[in-house]
Design a protein around this motif. Sequence first.
Motif, PDB file in Angstrom:
ATOM      1  N   VAL A 736       7.045  -2.922   0.019  1.00  0.00           N
ATOM      2  CA  VAL A 736       8.010  -3.790  -0.661  1.00  0.00           C
ATOM      3  C   VAL A 736       8.168  -5.060   0.167  1.00  0.00           C
ATOM      4  O   VAL A 736       8.480  -4.991   1.362  1.00  0.00           O
ATOM      5  N   LEU A 737       7.942  -6.208  -0.455  1.00  0.00           N
ATOM      6  CA  LEU A 737       7.997  -7.486   0.249  1.00  0.00           C
ATOM      7  C   LEU A 737       9.147  -8.329  -0.282  1.00  0.00           C
ATOM      8  O   LEU A 737       9.264  -8.551  -1.495  1.00  0.00           O
ATOM      9  N   LEU A 738       9.991  -8.754   0.622  1.00  0.00           N
ATOM     10  CA  LEU A 738      11.044  -9.719   0.338  1.00  0.00           C
ATOM     11  C   LEU A 738      10.593 -11.007   1.032  1.00  0.00           C
ATOM     12  O   LEU A 738      10.894 -11.232   2.213  1.00  0.00           O
ATOM     13  N   PRO A 739       9.803 -11.845   0.364  1.00  0.00           N
ATOM     14  CA  PRO A 739       9.090 -12.932   1.056  1.00  0.00           C
ATOM     15  C   PRO A 739       9.960 -14.063   1.572  1.00  0.00           C
ATOM     16  O   PRO A 739       9.467 -14.937   2.285  1.00  0.00           O
ATOM     17  N   GLY A 740      11.245 -14.086   1.216  1.00  0.00           N
ATOM     18  CA  GLY A 740      12.096 -15.150   1.730  1.00  0.00           C
ATOM     19  C   GLY A 740      11.950 -16.436   0.939  1.00  0.00           C
ATOM     20  O   GLY A 740      11.421 -16.462  -0.169  1.00  0.00           O
ATOM     21  N   ILE A 741      12.398 -17.515   1.530  1.00  0.00           N
ATOM     22  CA  ILE A 741      12.425 -18.810   0.851  1.00  0.00           C
ATOM     23  C   ILE A 741      11.788 -19.851   1.763  1.00  0.00           C
ATOM     24  O   ILE A 741      12.073 -19.894   2.951  1.00  0.00           O
ATOM     25  N   ASN A 742      10.949 -20.684   1.198  1.00  0.00           N
ATOM     26  CA  ASN A 742      10.317 -21.744   1.970  1.00  0.00           C
ATOM     27  C   ASN A 742      10.171 -22.965   1.076  1.00  0.00           C
ATOM     28  O   ASN A 742       9.134 -23.200   0.486  1.00  0.00           O
ATOM     29  N   ARG A 743      11.281 -23.732   0.965  1.00  0.00           N
ATOM     30  CA  ARG A 743      11.280 -24.922   0.100  1.00  0.00           C
ATOM     31  C   ARG A 743      11.755 -26.120   0.889  1.00  0.00           C
ATOM     32  O   ARG A 743      12.949 -26.394   0.952  1.00  0.00           O
ATOM     33  N   GLY A 744      10.854 -26.815   1.513  1.00  0.00           N
ATOM     34  CA  GLY A 744      11.225 -28.030   2.247  1.00  0.00           C
ATOM     35  C   GLY A 744      12.188 -27.727   3.371  1.00  0.00           C
ATOM     36  O   GLY A 744      11.864 -27.077   4.350  1.00  0.00           O
ATOM     37  N   SER A 745      13.433 -28.217   3.218  1.00  0.00           N
ATOM     38  CA  SER A 745      14.424 -28.037   4.276  1.00  0.00           C
ATOM     39  C   SER A 745      14.950 -26.608   4.318  1.00  0.00           C
ATOM     40  O   SER A 745      15.487 -26.173   5.325  1.00  0.00           O
ATOM     41  N   GLU A 746      14.816 -25.857   3.214  1.00  0.00           N
ATOM     42  CA  GLU A 746      15.267 -24.473   3.172  1.00  0.00           C
ATOM     43  C   GLU A 746      14.137 -23.553   3.620  1.00  0.00           C
ATOM     44  O   GLU A 746      13.050 -23.575   3.048  1.00  0.00           O
ATOM     45  N   SER A 747      14.402 -22.789   4.633  1.00  0.00           N
ATOM     46  CA  SER A 747      13.384 -21.870   5.139  1.00  0.00           C
ATOM     47  C   SER A 747      14.070 -20.641   5.707  1.00  0.00           C
ATOM     48  O   SER A 747      14.777 -20.735   6.710  1.00  0.00           O
ATOM     49  N   PHE A 748      13.878 -19.498   5.053  1.00  0.00           N
ATOM     50  CA  PHE A 748      14.511 -18.266   5.487  1.00  0.00           C
ATOM     51  C   PHE A 748      13.484 -17.153   5.591  1.00  0.00           C
ATOM     52  O   PHE A 748      12.593 -17.020   4.741  1.00  0.00           O
ATOM     53  N   GLN A 749      13.636 -16.361   6.632  1.00  0.00           N
ATOM     54  CA  GLN A 749      12.684 -15.316   6.968  1.00  0.00           C
ATOM     55  C   GLN A 749      12.453 -14.344   5.815  1.00  0.00           C
ATOM     56  O   GLN A 749      13.343 -14.068   5.026  1.00  0.00           O
ATOM     57  N   GLY A 750      11.226 -13.818   5.779  1.00  0.00           N
ATOM     58  CA  GLY A 750      10.899 -12.746   4.855  1.00  0.00           C
ATOM     59  C   GLY A 750      11.107 -11.398   5.528  1.00  0.00           C
ATOM     60  O   GLY A 750      11.417 -11.307   6.718  1.00  0.00           O
ATOM     61  N   PHE A 751      10.896 -10.369   4.749  1.00  0.00           N
ATOM     62  CA  PHE A 751      11.155  -9.016   5.234  1.00  0.00           C
ATOM     63  C   PHE A 751      10.247  -8.053   4.487  1.00  0.00           C
ATOM     64  O   PHE A 751       9.928  -8.277   3.315  1.00  0.00           O
ATOM     65  N   GLY A 752       9.807  -7.005   5.154  1.00  0.00           N
ATOM     66  CA  GLY A 752       8.925  -6.035   4.515  1.00  0.00           C
ATOM     67  C   GLY A 752       9.314  -4.614   4.847  1.00  0.00           C
ATOM     68  O   GLY A 752       9.832  -4.327   5.930  1.00  0.00           O
ATOM     69  N   LEU A 753       9.079  -3.712   3.892  1.00  0.00           N
ATOM     70  CA  LEU A 753       9.314  -2.289   4.091  1.00  0.00           C
ATOM     71  C   LEU A 753       8.092  -1.546   3.585  1.00  0.00           C
ATOM     72  O   LEU A 753       7.475  -1.949   2.587  1.00  0.00           O
ATOM     73  N   LEU A 754       7.725  -0.484   4.256  1.00  0.00           N
ATOM     74  CA  LEU A 754       6.569   0.275   3.792  1.00  0.00           C
ATOM     75  C   LEU A 754       6.728   1.752   4.111  1.00  0.00           C
ATOM     76  O   LEU A 754       7.464   2.142   5.023  1.00  0.00           O
ATOM     77  N   GLY A 755       6.024   2.556   3.348  1.00  0.00           N
ATOM     78  CA  GLY A 755       6.043   3.994   3.549  1.00  0.00           C
ATOM     79  C   GLY A 755       5.076   4.659   2.595  1.00  0.00           C
ATOM     80  O   GLY A 755       4.592   4.044   1.636  1.00  0.00           O
ATOM     81  N   ILE A 756       4.777   5.921   2.857  1.00  0.00           N
ATOM     82  CA  ILE A 756       3.932   6.722   1.979  1.00  0.00           C
ATOM     83  C   ILE A 756       4.818   7.776   1.331  1.00  0.00           C
ATOM     84  O   ILE A 756       5.520   8.509   2.030  1.00  0.00           O
ATOM     85  N   LYS A 757       4.789   7.837   0.024  1.00  0.00           N
ATOM     86  CA  LYS A 757       5.654   8.790  -0.667  1.00  0.00           C
ATOM     87  C   LYS A 757       5.291  10.218  -0.255  1.00  0.00           C
ATOM     88  O   LYS A 757       4.124  10.603  -0.291  1.00  0.00           O
ATOM     89  N   GLY A 758       6.311  10.975   0.117  1.00  0.00           N
ATOM     90  CA  GLY A 758       6.095  12.348   0.543  1.00  0.00           C
ATOM     91  C   GLY A 758       5.662  12.482   1.985  1.00  0.00           C
ATOM     92  O   GLY A 758       5.370  13.589   2.455  1.00  0.00           O
ATOM     93  N   GLU A 759       5.618  11.344   2.712  1.00  0.00           N
ATOM     94  CA  GLU A 759       5.179  11.375   4.109  1.00  0.00           C
ATOM     95  C   GLU A 759       6.177  12.147   4.960  1.00  0.00           C
ATOM     96  O   GLU A 759       7.385  11.954   4.871  1.00  0.00           O
ATOM     97  N   LYS A 760       5.644  13.039   5.789  1.00  0.00           N
ATOM     98  CA  LYS A 760       6.502  13.787   6.696  1.00  0.00           C
ATOM     99  C   LYS A 760       6.618  13.032   8.014  1.00  0.00           C
ATOM    100  O   LYS A 760       5.638  12.440   8.471  1.00  0.00           O
ATOM    101  N   PRO A 761       7.796  13.039   8.625  1.00  0.00           N
ATOM    102  CA  PRO A 761       7.957  12.354   9.908  1.00  0.00           C
ATOM    103  C   PRO A 761       6.988  12.900  10.938  1.00  0.00           C
ATOM    104  O   PRO A 761       6.708  14.105  10.967  1.00  0.00           O
ATOM    105  N   ALA A 762       6.448  12.016  11.759  1.00  0.00           N
ATOM    106  CA  ALA A 762       5.528  12.445  12.812  1.00  0.00           C
ATOM    107  C   ALA A 762       6.260  13.326  13.809  1.00  0.00           C
ATOM    108  O   ALA A 762       7.397  13.075  14.175  1.00  0.00           O
ATOM    109  N   SER A 763       5.597  14.407  14.214  1.00  0.00           N
ATOM    110  CA  SER A 763       6.224  15.335  15.162  1.00  0.00           C
ATOM    111  C   SER A 763       6.179  14.768  16.558  1.00  0.00           C
ATOM    112  O   SER A 763       5.337  13.968  16.894  1.00  0.00           O
TER     113      SER A 763
END
Length: 763
Positions: A736-763
């Motif tokens: 999931v990508l929240l790419p942020g804003i980049n319009r001339g004087s307006e510039s705000f960081q993006g953000f990303g989240l990722l995962g595998i459905k059903g993924e078990k936490p690493a032991s």
Amino acid sequence: MDKMDTATHVMKKKRPCEDNEKTEKVKKRRKVDESDVCQNQQKAKSDEKQPRLSAKVFGEDSEISYDQLYRFLKYSALGKRHDATHPSWCRVHHRKRLAGIVVVVLRDVGQLHFDRFYLQFKHLRRIFRHRFSLPPASDDFLKELCGLGINDAPQISRQVTQKNPIIQKYGEEAHGLSRYVLTVEEMRLNDYPLEGLSNYSHFVRTCCDGPVTDSSPLFGLDCEMCLTDKGSELTRISVVDARGRCIMNELVKPKLPIRNYLTSYSGITEELLLPVTTTLADIQVRLKKLLPSDAVLVGHSLNFDLQALEMVHPNIIDTSLLFARKGGKRFKLKFLAEAVLRKQIQRTDGSGHDPTEDAKCALELAQYFISQGPRKVAALNLEARQLKQRETGEAWNGALPQQKNGVRKPIQCLLDILRSVGQKTLLLGQQNEGASYNCQNQTGSPNKQVLQRALEEIPRSSFSVIQFALDSQHATPNQVAETVSKMRNRLANMLTLYAGPFAKDFCLKSLKRTFKKYGHVLSIRAITETFEPHVCIQYEVLEAAQLALESLNGAEVAGSSIKLQRPVTEETLDCEVLLKELERDSDNKGILYLAGLGKAKSETGLREKLGYLKDLNAVFLPRDPRTRKQRNYCFLKFHTPESASHALEAIRERTARGSKMQSRRALTPVHLHKWFRHVNQNGGRLLAPQPPLEAHFLEKERPFDSEEDLKKAMKTLDRRIKQLHRCLPNHTLCVVLLPGINRGSESFQGFGLLGIKGEKPAS
């Protein structure tokens, strides 16, 4: 006695049977146990082979570039094919077991929105375990991923399109590959070897007599030649299959001595051919065995290659003729690679052409033409692009952007690459119809319709890009400015503590030393408006303020029993709820905040000092953004949450015995820490906390409606992602990508989240 003997005899006979029965029962039990063990082992092995991620995003490495993200998605989809490499920032274990890949893009949404409406993103933050920061929105990334902007060549009218030689030759509708196979007459006119012609009577025919259909296999072929007394003779051949895999790459030694190696074109040298024993006849035999009966050979001006091979093949797609031009002219393969595939081939460093690269490129060009159809190809307006290239002396700048070091970086549309290897792709919710040339299109559709289409079509696609758009009224400069202002106020209020009352002769400098034990103090000032003296302290990070609040509220400081509290404002009414959610956040699991480090230490020195903490994975030592000096606090990342809990107990035990170090569980994800550092410093001055709650009721107008609408919009986007994620097959990689804003004087960081459905936490 006789009766006793008889009874004894019977008992003796029975015992062995009973013993045997017991033995058999034990054996059966052992078999059952062994069977259970085998099943458990198989289950464990099956679990081990399930796809999972191990992301290394922490501290300064928490920001990922769009180039790194592109490479991650490319590797996840293709493995090591097409020059894809395994990225170091996130490892994909058992990649081949992925059920598919889904990329969700929330346009005009960024880290600002995620942090401001953290509680509204209830499902988003709970579903995905791995997160990372991104630079402000990058259209180049979407072009590389989806092919957006590929049609930004000079536009041509419908009337001009009708006169395009491609349309005149093939019509506007797309056809199967059999429509583009050269006819016998076309082969004769373009000097292809044909049976029955005296010049080619000694040529060998491939064993390909089967009828060609739209599902016939394609094979890319390219040859390199050197000059002998006979003319051009074969010295190298490469063949790739429909998935772009090289299935033949051989050097060939000509019968006659070589007069000119043509190294700058062929890449062949005398030293390279010296140990080679393979002959033309060997290659002919191998090709006859390799090609199925209905094979279609693809190449660029393939007639020269077949002449060098001294072979006749009936089924040909020639890309130099496929991309037709007026007056019998032909585009060069290098130009078509740049303009159509956005790839750079045939280096000019004198090392010669790579026949495997050329064969693969010709194959991808044919696959592109077949999948998109003549109308899409004509819309590329290749003649205008070539004219522009000749005028400027440079390649089309939309295809090959210039890097800082002056080296051109080839851009390949990932969805195109996937289609070229037979994978089905999906692209929904884009802004521009012209941008979608390779996938399903849902131009201008509301988010609800995009979601419905996605739920129907994602199961049939191996790689999907779904885009949801924020309503334009929420992306206006005024709305963004208002959101930033409210976020700054919330941070200022959460980082601020009021402490007191103190004696009238209290020492502010001494108090600052006390409060610095819990973290870096941005500012401290005395409040004179109150009847008894109080102070206002503002910390740099949330953990420091919370740790001080937990440790000093009700304690005796400077000879006074003091009370610590945050300012009571609208922004802090749900502070306790927010803090509990942050502490439970997956981004903070296994991470501790540690203050009271004393003099700044290197990471190595700090690790030595904390040698008693087991399972320590990483250390993040924040620095002053101006002086780059290390702060008196750090974040510790452990391999597991359990290890972090044990470490917290160990640190607190040492604190109770007199250690200056103070610790608690982390509240600030690294991406939020960077945001803190960005917004809580205003030229070195304290950010004034928001006015008290009562002041708001004195305002004549409040921007309540727009704020409430934006909150609802975030909640709706969160719910749509929940619906989408719920319907994904297990083992689907979701980004999931929240790419942020980049319009001339307006510039705000993006953000990303990722995962595998059903993924078990690493032991």
